[in-house]
Write a protein that holds these residues in place. Structure first.
Motif, short mmCIF file in Angstrom:
data_model
loop_
_atom_site.label_atom_id
_atom_site.label_comp_id
_atom_site.label_asym_id
_atom_site.label_seq_id
_atom_site.Cartn_x
_atom_site.Cartn_y
_atom_site.Cartn_z
N TYR A 176 -2.90 10.49 -1.31
CA TYR A 176 -3.29 9.63 -0.35
C TYR A 176 -2.21 11.31 0.34
O TYR A 176 -1.73 11.19 -0.66
N PHE A 177 -2.47 11.10 1.30
CA PHE A 177 -1.47 12.36 2.77
C PHE A 177 -1.27 12.08 3.10
O PHE A 177 -1.36 10.85 4.05
N GLY A 178 0.34 12.92 3.80
CA GLY A 178 0.19 12.67 5.02
C GLY A 178 0.32 12.88 6.32
O GLY A 178 -1.06 13.24 6.07
N SER A 179 0.47 12.80 6.75
CA SER A 179 -0.15 13.80 8.90
C SER A 179 0.13 14.92 8.88
O SER A 179 -0.72 15.68 9.36
N ALA A 230 0.71 -1.38 0.08
CA ALA A 230 0.03 0.07 -0.25
C ALA A 230 0.76 1.24 -0.33
O ALA A 230 2.35 1.48 0.55
N GLN A 231 0.66 2.42 -0.53
CA GLN A 231 1.20 3.45 -0.55
C GLN A 231 1.15 4.49 0.23
O GLN A 231 0.21 4.66 1.19
N THR A 232 1.81 5.07 1.24
CA THR A 232 2.19 5.77 2.48
C THR A 232 2.66 6.94 2.39
O THR A 232 3.75 7.10 1.85
N VAL A 233 2.17 8.15 2.50
CA VAL A 233 3.25 9.51 2.47
C VAL A 233 3.70 9.81 4.06
O VAL A 233 2.42 9.53 5.56
N THR A 234 4.57 9.94 4.38
CA THR A 234 5.12 10.95 5.95
C THR A 234 5.48 11.67 5.59
O THR A 234 6.68 11.47 5.09
N GLN A 235 5.36 12.55 7.07
CA GLN A 235 5.70 13.50 7.26
C GLN A 235 6.66 13.26 8.49
O GLN A 235 5.34 13.56 9.23
N LEU A 260 10.37 21.45 4.64
CA LEU A 260 9.71 20.28 4.98
C LEU A 260 9.78 18.81 4.73
O LEU A 260 10.24 19.00 3.37
N SER A 261 9.73 17.68 4.86
CA SER A 261 10.29 17.09 4.72
C SER A 261 9.23 16.16 4.05
O SER A 261 7.63 16.21 4.67
N CYS A 262 9.20 15.41 3.23
CA CYS A 262 8.18 14.12 2.48
C CYS A 262 9.12 13.15 1.99
O CYS A 262 10.16 13.34 1.80
N THR A 263 7.97 11.87 2.60
CA THR A 263 9.03 10.83 2.20
C THR A 263 7.78 9.87 2.13
O THR A 263 6.59 9.64 2.06
N TYR A 264 7.57 8.13 0.74
CA TYR A 264 5.98 8.25 -0.03
C TYR A 264 6.82 6.82 0.18
O TYR A 264 8.33 6.69 -0.27
N ALA A 314 0.00 28.26 8.25
CA ALA A 314 -0.54 26.99 8.48
C ALA A 314 0.58 25.50 8.17
O ALA A 314 1.34 24.99 9.20
N MET A 315 -1.03 24.65 8.11
CA MET A 315 -1.15 23.41 8.24
C MET A 315 -0.42 22.63 6.77
O MET A 315 -0.81 23.45 5.64
N TYR A 316 0.71 22.26 6.54
CA TYR A 316 0.76 21.95 5.35
C TYR A 316 0.79 20.46 4.72
O TYR A 316 1.61 19.24 5.82
N PHE A 317 0.52 19.76 3.67
CA PHE A 317 0.45 18.26 2.89
C PHE A 317 0.65 17.66 2.18
O PHE A 317 1.11 18.16 1.35
N CYS A 318 1.53 16.92 2.24
CA CYS A 318 1.98 16.18 0.60
C CYS A 318 1.25 15.06 0.79
O CYS A 318 0.64 14.03 1.38
N ALA A 319 1.15 14.90 -0.67
CA ALA A 319 0.11 14.35 -0.99
C ALA A 319 0.90 13.27 -2.44
O ALA A 319 1.24 13.76 -3.12
N TYR A 320 0.42 11.88 -1.96
CA TYR A 320 0.84 11.10 -3.46
C TYR A 320 -0.23 10.46 -4.09
O TYR A 320 -1.38 10.13 -3.46
#
Lengths: 116, 113
Positions: free
Chosen positions: B102-105, B1-6, B21-25, B88-94
């Motif tokens: 899919y969105f990160g937290s 399953a695809q996941t996005v991690t912040q 801001l960091s993001c991995t997927y 603001a809140m920033y969301f990484c998405a795939y």
């Protein structure tokens, strides 16, 4: 309209009540999504419509959740017998095309549901 | 399953400075899209920047740019000349296909005057 409109903006329900959340997507948008966003978390997918067809409802957490888009425009998310764990922001998003690569998602301001 | 991690729940930056801001997927796909969304207190998700995985060149939008490392499955957002309105809140998405989005937290960004 100019953007995705959701109503009500806030909803307080007593545990066990039924609620209905409305989404007016941008006119002509084919794809419509519902997301649930718990406090401090990212949005989680609930369901997806392509015009009036509900093509994916795999994210609906229980059979108490039901969504419809009968004429391919306005959509309603209904939650029956609300529970406290249903408290969240419910976001609606629409997109012009069927794929999101070239036609981005446009989000509404969400409905904040609080179940007491 | 695809996941996005912040991995950064919250960050702070001084006005006019730069923040990343960091993001991995996680994915097994080769062709997909990545996004950064901004969510102010109004709750509306606003698209900041998008990146197609098949493009090697990093996307830029004015003060916003990304560092896309496909092999490392990393997608960081750099905000230059930070402004108070960037808070603001920033969301990484795939996004892969059809309705697979899919969105990160999220990362809460504070901007100090």
């Amino acid at each position: 309209g100019a953007g995705v409109s959701q109503s009500p903006r806030y909803k307080v329900a007593k545990r066990g009540q039924d609620v209905a959340l409305r989404c007016d997507p941008i006119s002509g948008h084919v794809s419509l999504f519902w997301y649930q966003q718990a406090l401090g978390q990212g949005p989680e997918f609930l369901t997806y419509f392509q015009n009036e067809a509900q093509l994916d409802k795999s994210g609906l957490p229980s059979d108490r959740f039901f969504a419809e888009r009968p004429e391919g425009s306005v959509s309603t998310l209904k939650i029956q017998r609300t529970q406290q764990e249903d408290s969240a922001v419910y976001l609606c998003a629409s997109s012009l095309g069927q794929g999101l690569g070239d036609s981005p998602l446009h989000f509404g301001n969400g409905t904040r549901l609080t179940v007491t | 399953a695809q996941t996005v991690t912040q991995s950064q729940p919250e960050m702070s930056v001084q006005e006019a400075e730069t923040v990343t801001l960091s993001c991995t997927y996680d994915t097994s796909e080769s062709d997909y899209y990545l996004f950064w969304y901004k969510q102010p207190p109004s709750r509306q998700m606003i698209l900041v920047i998008r990146q197609e995985a098949y493009k090697q060149q990093n996307a830029t939008e004015n003060r916003f740019s990304v560092n896309f490392q496909k092999a490392a499955k990393s997608f960081s957002l750099k905000i230059s000349d930070s402004q108070l309105g960037d808070a603001a809140m920033y969301f990484c998405a795939y996004y892969y296909n059809f309705n697979k989005f899919y969105f990160g937290s999220g990362t809460k960004l504070n901007v100090k005057p």
